[in-house]
Motif scaffolding. Sequence first.
Motif, PDB file in Angstrom:
ATOM      1  N   GLN A  68       0.755  -1.004  -0.398  1.00 33.87           N
ATOM      2  CA  GLN A  68       0.091   0.068   0.025  1.00 33.87           C
ATOM      3  C   GLN A  68       1.107   0.793   0.258  1.00 33.87           C
ATOM      4  OE1 GLN A  68      -3.006  -0.229   3.341  1.00 33.87           O
ATOM      5  NE2 GLN A  68      -4.009  -1.708   2.278  1.00 33.87           N
ATOM      6  N   SER A  69       2.441   0.826   0.417  1.00 31.98           N
ATOM      7  CA  SER A  69       2.459   2.700   1.386  1.00 31.98           C
ATOM      8  C   SER A  69       3.468   2.399  -0.724  1.00 31.98           C
ATOM      9  CB  SER A  69       3.871   1.841   1.379  1.00 31.98           C
ATOM     10  OG  SER A  69       4.355   1.425   1.333  1.00 31.98           O
ATOM     11  N   ARG A  70       3.486   1.677  -1.659  1.00 29.53           N
ATOM     12  CA  ARG A  70       3.741   1.931  -2.920  1.00 29.53           C
ATOM     13  C   ARG A  70       3.337   2.531  -3.962  1.00 29.53           C
ATOM     14  NH1 ARG A  70       6.019  -4.353  -3.552  1.00 29.53           N
ATOM     15  NH2 ARG A  70       4.655  -4.688  -3.397  1.00 29.53           N
ATOM     16  N   GLY A  71       2.018   2.232  -3.250  1.00 27.30           N
ATOM     17  CA  GLY A  71       0.729   3.449  -3.956  1.00 27.30           C
ATOM     18  C   GLY A  71       0.773   3.007  -5.215  1.00 27.30           C
ATOM     19  N   SER A  72       0.252   1.093  -4.815  1.00 31.90           N
ATOM     20  CA  SER A  72       0.412   0.398  -6.150  1.00 31.90           C
ATOM     21  C   SER A  72      -1.807   0.516  -6.346  1.00 31.90           C
ATOM     22  CB  SER A  72       0.075  -1.255  -5.567  1.00 31.90           C
ATOM     23  OG  SER A  72      -0.604  -1.516  -4.761  1.00 31.90           O
ATOM     24  N   LEU A  73      -1.600   0.722  -7.386  1.00 30.79           N
ATOM     25  CA  LEU A  73      -3.384   0.377  -7.588  1.00 30.79           C
ATOM     26  C   LEU A  73      -4.357  -1.140  -7.137  1.00 30.79           C
ATOM     27  CD1 LEU A  73      -3.738   2.590 -10.589  1.00 30.79           C
ATOM     28  CD2 LEU A  73      -4.700   3.260  -8.129  1.00 30.79           C
ATOM     29  N   ASN A  74      -5.651  -0.695  -7.188  1.00 33.53           N
ATOM     30  CA  ASN A  74      -6.303  -1.624  -6.931  1.00 33.53           C
ATOM     31  C   ASN A  74      -6.773  -2.464  -8.263  1.00 33.53           C
ATOM     32  OD1 ASN A  74      -8.448  -4.090  -6.663  1.00 33.53           O
ATOM     33  ND2 ASN A  74      -9.575  -2.467  -4.762  1.00 33.53           N
ATOM     34  N   PRO A  75      -6.915  -3.977  -8.524  1.00 32.61           N
ATOM     35  CA  PRO A  75      -7.060  -4.219  -9.642  1.00 32.61           C
ATOM     36  C   PRO A  75      -8.513  -3.725 -10.627  1.00 32.61           C
ATOM     37  CG  PRO A  75      -5.751  -6.403  -8.056  1.00 32.61           C
ATOM     38  CD  PRO A  75      -5.625  -4.872  -7.381  1.00 32.61           C
TER      39      PRO A  75
ATOM     40  N   PHE B 165      -8.523  -2.027 -13.918  1.00 31.74           N
ATOM     41  CA  PHE B 165      -9.791  -2.541 -14.738  1.00 31.74           C
ATOM     42  C   PHE B 165     -10.479  -1.130 -15.448  1.00 31.74           C
ATOM     43  CE2 PHE B 165     -13.661  -4.759 -16.105  1.00 31.74           C
ATOM     44  CZ  PHE B 165     -13.909  -5.161 -17.234  1.00 31.74           C
ATOM     45  N   ILE B 166     -11.064  -0.530 -14.435  1.00 33.77           N
ATOM     46  CA  ILE B 166     -12.043   0.928 -14.592  1.00 33.77           C
ATOM     47  C   ILE B 166     -11.293   1.831 -15.770  1.00 33.77           C
ATOM     48  CG2 ILE B 166     -12.828   2.235 -13.628  1.00 33.77           C
ATOM     49  CD1 ILE B 166     -14.392   0.592 -11.743  1.00 33.77           C
ATOM     50  N   ILE B 167     -10.214   1.962 -15.588  1.00 36.10           N
ATOM     51  CA  ILE B 167      -9.474   2.712 -16.156  1.00 36.10           C
ATOM     52  C   ILE B 167      -9.187   1.434 -17.877  1.00 36.10           C
ATOM     53  CG2 ILE B 167      -6.632   4.153 -16.337  1.00 36.10           C
ATOM     54  CD1 ILE B 167      -7.145   3.834 -12.973  1.00 36.10           C
ATOM     55  N   GLY B 168      -9.052   1.351 -17.560  1.00 32.19           N
ATOM     56  CA  GLY B 168      -8.519   0.592 -18.717  1.00 32.19           C
ATOM     57  C   GLY B 168      -9.756   0.510 -20.258  1.00 32.19           C
TER      58      GLY B 168
ATOM     59  N   LEU C  60      -9.996   4.083 -20.795  1.00 34.61           N
ATOM     60  CA  LEU C  60      -9.266   5.000 -21.996  1.00 34.61           C
ATOM     61  C   LEU C  60      -9.512   3.938 -23.361  1.00 34.61           C
ATOM     62  CD1 LEU C  60      -5.468   4.551 -19.802  1.00 34.61           C
ATOM     63  CD2 LEU C  60      -7.170   6.383 -20.428  1.00 34.61           C
ATOM     64  N   THR C  61     -10.270   2.863 -22.999  1.00 36.02           N
ATOM     65  CA  THR C  61     -10.415   1.751 -24.958  1.00 36.02           C
ATOM     66  C   THR C  61     -11.744   2.808 -25.141  1.00 36.02           C
ATOM     67  OG1 THR C  61      -9.778  -0.314 -23.569  1.00 36.02           O
ATOM     68  CG2 THR C  61     -10.867  -0.504 -25.326  1.00 36.02           C
ATOM     69  N   LEU C  62     -12.680   3.103 -24.349  1.00 31.73           N
ATOM     70  CA  LEU C  62     -13.550   3.921 -24.960  1.00 31.73           C
ATOM     71  C   LEU C  62     -13.155   5.116 -25.402  1.00 31.73           C
ATOM     72  CD1 LEU C  62     -16.505   2.916 -22.506  1.00 31.73           C
ATOM     73  CD2 LEU C  62     -16.210   2.086 -24.693  1.00 31.73           C
ATOM     74  N   ALA C  63     -12.541   5.945 -24.615  1.00 29.44           N
ATOM     75  CA  ALA C  63     -12.352   7.394 -25.019  1.00 29.44           C
ATOM     76  C   ALA C  63     -10.853   7.121 -26.378  1.00 29.44           C
ATOM     77  CB  ALA C  63     -11.186   7.846 -24.187  1.00 29.44           C
ATOM     78  N   LEU C  64     -10.702   5.301 -26.401  1.00 34.47           N
ATOM     79  CA  LEU C  64      -9.673   5.591 -27.874  1.00 34.47           C
ATOM     80  C   LEU C  64     -10.429   5.134 -28.995  1.00 34.47           C
ATOM     81  CD1 LEU C  64      -6.692   3.653 -26.660  1.00 34.47           C
ATOM     82  CD2 LEU C  64      -6.499   5.789 -27.915  1.00 34.47           C
ATOM     83  N   ILE C  65     -11.778   4.566 -29.102  1.00 31.33           N
ATOM     84  CA  ILE C  65     -12.798   3.857 -29.748  1.00 31.33           C
ATOM     85  C   ILE C  65     -13.326   5.908 -30.447  1.00 31.33           C
ATOM     86  CG2 ILE C  65     -14.981   3.193 -30.338  1.00 31.33           C
ATOM     87  CD1 ILE C  65     -13.892   1.170 -28.559  1.00 31.33           C
ATOM     88  N   ALA C  66     -14.357   6.134 -29.074  1.00 33.56           N
ATOM     89  CA  ALA C  66     -14.346   7.405 -29.476  1.00 33.56           C
ATOM     90  C   ALA C  66     -13.583   8.499 -30.280  1.00 33.56           C
ATOM     91  CB  ALA C  66     -15.262   8.048 -28.537  1.00 33.56           C
ATOM     92  N   GLY C  67     -12.385   8.788 -29.390  1.00 36.25           N
ATOM     93  CA  GLY C  67     -11.649   9.432 -30.687  1.00 36.25           C
ATOM     94  C   GLY C  67     -11.311   8.904 -32.051  1.00 36.25           C
ATOM     95  N   GLY C  68     -11.121   8.006 -32.658  1.00 33.26           N
ATOM     96  CA  GLY C  68     -11.276   7.575 -33.956  1.00 33.26           C
ATOM     97  C   GLY C  68     -12.318   7.387 -34.689  1.00 33.26           C
ATOM     98  N   TYR C  69     -13.465   7.414 -34.224  1.00 32.08           N
ATOM     99  CA  TYR C  69     -14.990   7.198 -34.466  1.00 32.08           C
ATOM    100  C   TYR C  69     -14.991   9.030 -35.337  1.00 32.08           C
ATOM    101  CZ  TYR C  69     -19.469   7.119 -35.973  1.00 32.08           C
ATOM    102  OH  TYR C  69     -21.036   7.529 -36.064  1.00 32.08           O
TER     103      TYR C  69
END
Length: 73
Positions: A20-27, A31-34, A37-46
Amino acid sequence: MSSKKDLRRKRREQEREAKQSRGSLNPAWKFIIGIALTLALIAGGYMVLGGGGGPGEPPWPGAVWSSAHGHWH
């Protein structure tokens, strides 16, 4: 004298605190951020590549635009 179980418990707690002190993200957040980002890339490409394909140059000779269906026939 501590038992093996107590020693393992203490070691696990120390590992969790170090993680926790290293600042690692919860899995789950990864997943939510991934997904976001995928939806943002799809919308940008469109938007960049265009997805309307509306009236203009027909994609093949003799093609007719159908406004009712929103695509070429």
